[in-house]
Scaffold this motif. Structure first.
Motif, mmCIF file in Angstrom:
data_model
loop_
_atom_site.group_PDB
_atom_site.id
_atom_site.type_symbol
_atom_site.label_atom_id
_atom_site.label_comp_id
_atom_site.label_asym_id
_atom_site.label_seq_id
_atom_site.Cartn_x
_atom_site.Cartn_y
_atom_site.Cartn_z
ATOM 1 N N GLY A 142 47.902 44.058 40.320
ATOM 2 C CA GLY A 142 48.995 44.779 39.665
ATOM 3 C C GLY A 142 49.262 46.114 40.341
ATOM 4 O O GLY A 142 48.364 46.928 40.507
ATOM 5 N N GLY A 144 51.324 48.612 39.256
ATOM 6 C CA GLY A 144 51.955 49.595 38.373
ATOM 7 C C GLY A 144 51.238 50.931 38.571
ATOM 8 O O GLY A 144 50.501 51.126 39.549
ATOM 9 N N GLY A 145 51.443 51.830 37.615
ATOM 10 C CA GLY A 145 50.834 53.156 37.748
ATOM 11 C C GLY A 145 49.320 53.112 37.814
ATOM 12 O O GLY A 145 48.694 53.817 38.622
ATOM 13 N N ALA A 146 48.689 52.264 36.980
ATOM 14 C CA ALA A 146 47.221 52.195 36.955
ATOM 15 C C ALA A 146 46.694 51.580 38.244
ATOM 16 O O ALA A 146 45.764 52.106 38.869
ATOM 17 C CB ALA A 146 46.758 51.362 35.756
ATOM 18 N N GLU A 165 50.625 42.025 43.808
ATOM 19 C CA GLU A 165 51.629 42.283 42.766
ATOM 20 C C GLU A 165 52.518 41.049 42.661
ATOM 21 O O GLU A 165 53.087 40.606 43.656
ATOM 22 C CB GLU A 165 52.445 43.524 43.148
ATOM 23 C CG GLU A 165 53.734 43.716 42.372
ATOM 24 C CD GLU A 165 53.552 43.776 40.857
ATOM 25 O OE1 GLU A 165 52.753 44.593 40.389
ATOM 26 O OE2 GLU A 165 54.200 42.981 40.139
ATOM 27 N N LYS A 166 52.672 40.523 41.463
ATOM 28 C CA LYS A 166 53.403 39.252 41.359
ATOM 29 C C LYS A 166 54.923 39.412 41.433
ATOM 30 O O LYS A 166 55.619 38.462 41.761
ATOM 31 C CB LYS A 166 53.011 38.526 40.074
ATOM 32 C CG LYS A 166 53.527 39.138 38.798
ATOM 33 C CD LYS A 166 53.205 38.229 37.616
ATOM 34 C CE LYS A 166 53.615 38.869 36.315
ATOM 35 N NZ LYS A 166 53.297 38.045 35.158
ATOM 36 N N MET A 167 55.425 40.607 41.120
ATOM 37 C CA MET A 167 56.870 40.800 41.155
ATOM 38 C C MET A 167 57.329 41.159 42.577
ATOM 39 O O MET A 167 56.520 41.549 43.406
ATOM 40 C CB MET A 167 57.271 41.926 40.193
ATOM 41 C CG MET A 167 56.872 41.686 38.746
ATOM 42 S SD MET A 167 57.705 40.286 38.000
ATOM 43 C CE MET A 167 59.328 41.000 37.736
ATOM 44 N N ASN A 173 55.883 48.445 34.283
ATOM 45 C CA ASN A 173 56.492 49.232 33.214
ATOM 46 C C ASN A 173 56.472 50.722 33.526
ATOM 47 O O ASN A 173 57.301 51.481 33.014
ATOM 48 C CB ASN A 173 55.735 49.025 31.893
ATOM 49 C CG ASN A 173 56.200 47.774 31.193
ATOM 50 O OD1 ASN A 173 57.291 47.290 31.442
ATOM 51 N ND2 ASN A 173 55.370 47.257 30.325
ATOM 52 N N THR A 174 55.514 51.136 34.335
ATOM 53 C CA THR A 174 55.435 52.563 34.672
ATOM 54 C C THR A 174 56.744 53.022 35.305
ATOM 55 O O THR A 174 57.261 54.103 35.007
ATOM 56 C CB THR A 174 54.268 52.807 35.659
ATOM 57 O OG1 THR A 174 53.095 52.176 35.147
ATOM 58 C CG2 THR A 174 54.017 54.284 35.855
ATOM 59 N N ALA A 287 48.032 36.904 40.958
ATOM 60 C CA ALA A 287 46.620 36.596 40.731
ATOM 61 C C ALA A 287 46.551 35.516 39.662
ATOM 62 O O ALA A 287 47.176 35.634 38.606
ATOM 63 C CB ALA A 287 45.879 37.839 40.270
ATOM 64 N N SER A 321 46.989 44.769 35.382
ATOM 65 C CA SER A 321 48.181 43.922 35.316
ATOM 66 C C SER A 321 49.082 44.218 34.123
ATOM 67 O O SER A 321 50.011 43.461 33.847
ATOM 68 C CB SER A 321 47.744 42.453 35.292
ATOM 69 O OG SER A 321 46.810 42.258 34.252
ATOM 70 N N ASP A 353 48.681 38.487 31.885
ATOM 71 C CA ASP A 353 47.886 37.617 32.789
ATOM 72 C C ASP A 353 46.435 38.087 32.911
ATOM 73 O O ASP A 353 45.515 37.276 32.937
ATOM 74 C CB ASP A 353 48.477 37.604 34.208
ATOM 75 C CG ASP A 353 49.909 37.119 34.243
ATOM 76 O OD1 ASP A 353 50.479 36.874 33.170
ATOM 77 O OD2 ASP A 353 50.448 37.002 35.351
ATOM 78 N N GLU A 552 47.415 49.435 30.768
ATOM 79 C CA GLU A 552 47.826 48.770 29.525
ATOM 80 C C GLU A 552 47.086 47.463 29.282
ATOM 81 O O GLU A 552 47.039 46.965 28.154
ATOM 82 C CB GLU A 552 49.347 48.546 29.537
ATOM 83 C CG GLU A 552 49.895 48.239 28.151
ATOM 84 C CD GLU A 552 51.409 48.090 28.100
ATOM 85 O OE1 GLU A 552 52.103 48.567 29.013
ATOM 86 O OE2 GLU A 552 51.882 47.480 27.121
HETATM 87 P P1 ADP Z 1 50.124 49.945 33.862
HETATM 88 O O1 ADP Z 1 50.937 50.973 33.150
HETATM 89 O O2 ADP Z 1 48.895 49.565 33.143
HETATM 90 O O3 ADP Z 1 49.940 50.279 35.312
HETATM 91 P P2 ADP Z 1 52.414 48.327 34.538
HETATM 92 O O4 ADP Z 1 53.215 47.469 33.656
HETATM 93 O O5 ADP Z 1 53.041 49.597 35.013
HETATM 94 O O6 ADP Z 1 51.022 48.604 33.814
HETATM 95 O O7 ADP Z 1 51.978 47.525 35.852
HETATM 96 C C1 ADP Z 1 51.358 46.279 35.799
HETATM 97 C C2 ADP Z 1 51.762 45.496 37.044
HETATM 98 O O8 ADP Z 1 50.966 44.326 37.170
HETATM 99 C C3 ADP Z 1 53.206 45.045 37.025
HETATM 100 O O9 ADP Z 1 53.850 45.451 38.203
HETATM 101 C C4 ADP Z 1 53.092 43.526 36.913
HETATM 102 O O10 ADP Z 1 54.161 42.850 37.537
HETATM 103 C C5 ADP Z 1 51.790 43.265 37.632
HETATM 104 N N1 ADP Z 1 51.149 41.979 37.297
HETATM 105 C C6 ADP Z 1 51.069 41.398 36.076
HETATM 106 N N2 ADP Z 1 50.409 40.234 36.145
HETATM 107 C C7 ADP Z 1 50.053 40.043 37.452
HETATM 108 C C8 ADP Z 1 49.392 39.022 38.164
HETATM 109 N N3 ADP Z 1 48.949 37.919 37.566
HETATM 110 N N4 ADP Z 1 49.220 39.176 39.501
HETATM 111 C C9 ADP Z 1 49.695 40.261 40.142
HETATM 112 N N5 ADP Z 1 50.367 41.263 39.516
HETATM 113 C C10 ADP Z 1 50.538 41.168 38.192
#
Ligand code: ADP
Length: 585
Positions: A142, A144-146, A165-167, A173-174, A287, A321, A353, A552
């Motif tokens: 993932g 994101g910010g974390a 990162e799956k997207m 959400n960050t 993942a 994630s 996930d 999160e």
């Molecule tokens: P946080 O605030 O905890 O960092 P975010 O929503 O900002 O959470 O970031 C979580 C990221 O993890 C997102 O970009 C999301 O697309 C990614 N993610 C979620 N599930 C998977 C996965 N199975 N494999 C790879 N990336 C994932």
């Protein structure tokens, strides 16, 4: 209008068309088209070859960042099926329609009727992907910010790191959040003479979470929040504005605001740092499962379009994630009230996930039923509305259809959301005057959103309060009486009706603005159980060796209800903690 950033420029796969005989069609070429997205004009460049769409690039857009991610899914489909008759992406209908309109416009310029596009014979999918094995010290799930905080920290601590990162874009959400950051004892508080300390933030957070939070985890966040905000500023280059926001449930004003009051500032700076540190980020790589060997997590299995990865992590896997706000089945499983009738502010990637993967290796889960709705969202789409910044600066009065105040405007998100759900139409009306509009920098920071709101009759503006209230068919006399009473409370410095904790100014200067809003799912408080080292704990209370989690996806920190601006502090503090510990520092 901004230029789309380079990582969003999508160079997309080649499509396979029946009868690509090699003879150029007269319409072959590259054509521009424009459509109306959610945030305004959406401009694309479409490449046509032999009556087939072979590439679409977004040239300009003003969509909220998360929607740009969903647009790439749509672009993939248009190319794959060589058709504009494809499904819009759920949760981002307006942006999707804008893109389809832009592509049709480009086809029109090419003299092509969409129905004359060549029928596509889909390439037979033999299901065989390239098997790839790679080895790193630390693997982060993932971006994101974390996840980015974890990756940067681990790399700075000497580890060889990979992020998956799956997207199609990083940020999660960050990226689409306001990204305000609670930091007790910060430099702006000092300047403004606001007394604060980590202990007070711990107490506020526990109070806000109805005391079911894990005090030790909350203490880690509160004690490191300021240091990590400074780290973001000095090491990562994040620019914090020179003022603070006052979020509901905090007893003092303590929340830093990133430049432009947007998560873009955090994510863009984190990505720049990751690039400088040469941390690879595999986009569109999901993942799927954790690899366990002798009771220890040693890596992950991940899938991209054409590759099956076996990724070994010599030191640790960090799950970052995000939550499960976009996974309706999972929401309903843990809290039947949060069903498909409730919209969501989350990106489509928030599907829990990491929680599912963790469960398979016996990770413990905490607080899964606690799902937070944000009170001020778009009643049509669920998108969180940054018009609400005005409320967080203390400038709004909120009324119902009957023109009456019914809740403290700076109350807890869950309290406000539930109160709004009970009003006529399950909506509320947020009123500000010109002073609040200017002071909250709405036009400066959120112009595309304002345009969208005006166009969709969700925001009205009028010289007088009466006229504005009439436009929404509110009880005008009651609205005026409510605001007049509120203004006397501002004079007295006290609100005997709802005890609003900040009363900075009266609502008296036209023009007046009224926003129509509804609550939507915003944050899932529950998730993987971690200890203060960000290590994941199993159902027997033992640490799962090699497995860390942050952000999160974890549970326990925010209890029943997360206070605004505590998430950013949480994800950065625990992101860094996970990175540091996974790297073995
Ligand atoms: P946080 O605030 O905890 O960092 P975010 O929503 O900002 O959470 O970031 C979580 C990221 O993890 C997102 O970009 C999301 O697309 C990614 N993610 C979620 N599930 C998977 C996965 N199975 N494999 C790879 N990336 C994932």
């Amino acid at each position: 209008m901004k230029k789309i950033s380079s990582f969003l420029v999508l160079v997309l796969m080649t499509a396979f068309f029946v009868g690509c005989g090699g003879k150029a069609d007269s319409s072959d070429g590259v054509y521009e088209g424009v459509g109306q997205g959610k945030g305004g004009d959406l401009k694309v460049e479409v490449k046509i070859e032999d009556l087939g769409i072979t590439d679409i690039k977004i040239l300009e857009e003003s969509e909220t960042a998360g929607y740009a991610a969903s647009l790439s899914t749509l672009i993939n489909d248009i190319i794959k099926y060589n058709s504009t008759d494809v499904d819009t992406v759920s949760g981002s209908t307006l942006s999707s329609n804008g893109l389809l309109e832009a592509v049709k416009d480009a086809l029109d310029k090419a003299g092509i009727d969409p129905k004359d596009l060549k029928q596509v014979k889909q390439e037979e999918d033999d299901g065989v992907k390239e098997e790839v094995s790679e080895e790193y010290d630390v693997i982060v799930v993932g971006a994101g910010g974390a996840g980015l905080a974890a990756a940067i920290e681990a790399k700075m601590d000497g580890a060889n790191v990979l992020v998956v990162e799956k997207m199609p874009i990083a940020g999660g959400n960050t990226l689409i959040s306001g990204a305000e950051y609670a930091a007790p004892g910060n430099w702006i508080q000092e300047k403004e003479g606001i007394e604060d300390n980590p202990q007070l933030m711990v107490e506020d957070t526990l109070e806000g979470g109805d005391h079911i939070n894990d005090r030790d985890l909350v203490t880690v966040v509160a004690e490191n929040a300021l240091e990590d905000a400074i780290w973001l500023r000095d090491e990562i280059g994040v620019i914090w504005e020179d003022e603070l926001m006052f979020f509901g449930g905090h007893s003092v004003k303590r929340s830093l605001i990133p430049l432009g009051a947007s998560g873009r500032e955090i994510i863009n700076k984190q990505l720049a740092k990751a690039e400088e540190l040469e941390i690879p980020i595999y986009l569109e790589t999901k993942a799927e499962e954790l690899i366990m060997e002798d009771g220890k997590v040693t890596g992950i299995k991940a899938e991209s379009n054409n590759k099956s990865y076996t990724l070994t992590a010599k030191k640790g896997v960090i799950i970052a994630s995000g939550g499960f706000g976009s996974n309706i089945d999972m929401r309903v499983k843990y809290n039947p009230e949060i069903d498909d009738k409730i919209l969501s502010t989350n990106t489509v990637g928030s599907t829990g996930d990491g929680i599912t993967m963790g469960e398979k290796v016996n990770a413990d889960l905490v607080g899964m039923e606690w799902i937070q709705t944000y009170p001020i969202c778009d009643p049509l789409t669920g998108t969180l509305l940054y018009f609400d910044d005005a409320r967080l600066f203390g400038h709004t009065v909120i009324v119902n259809k009957e023109g009456k105040r019914f809740v403290e405007e700076l109350g807890r998100r869950d309290v406000m959301s539930m109160a709004i759900k009970e009003q006529t139409g399950s909506v509320c009306y947020e009123i500000i005057d010109e002073n609040g509009y200017v002071e909250s920098k709405l036009e400066q920071n959120h112009k595309p959103e304002l345009d969208y709101l005006f166009e969709n009759d969700l925001l009205v503006k009028a010289d007088t309060l009466e006229e504005a209230a009439e436009k929404f068919d509110l009880n005008v006399d009651e609205v005026v009486a409510s605001v007049e009473r509120y203004n006397t409370y501002v004079e007295d410095g006290e609100d005997p009706e709802f005890n609003k904790r900040s009363l900075p100014s009266k609502l008296e200067k036209g023009p007046f603005y009224i926003l129509k809003a509804a609550p939507a799912v915003h944050h899932t408080m529950g998730g993987l159980k971690i200890n203060t080292n960000a290590e994941v704990v199993d159902t027997a209370g033992n640490v799962i060796e090699g497995l860390f989690a942050a952000g999160e996806v974890t549970g326990g920190i925010h209890g029943k209800n997360r206070l605004g601006s505590n998430a950013l502090a949480d994800i950065i503090v625990f992101g860094r903690t996970a990175g540091r510990n996974a790297a073995g520092k």
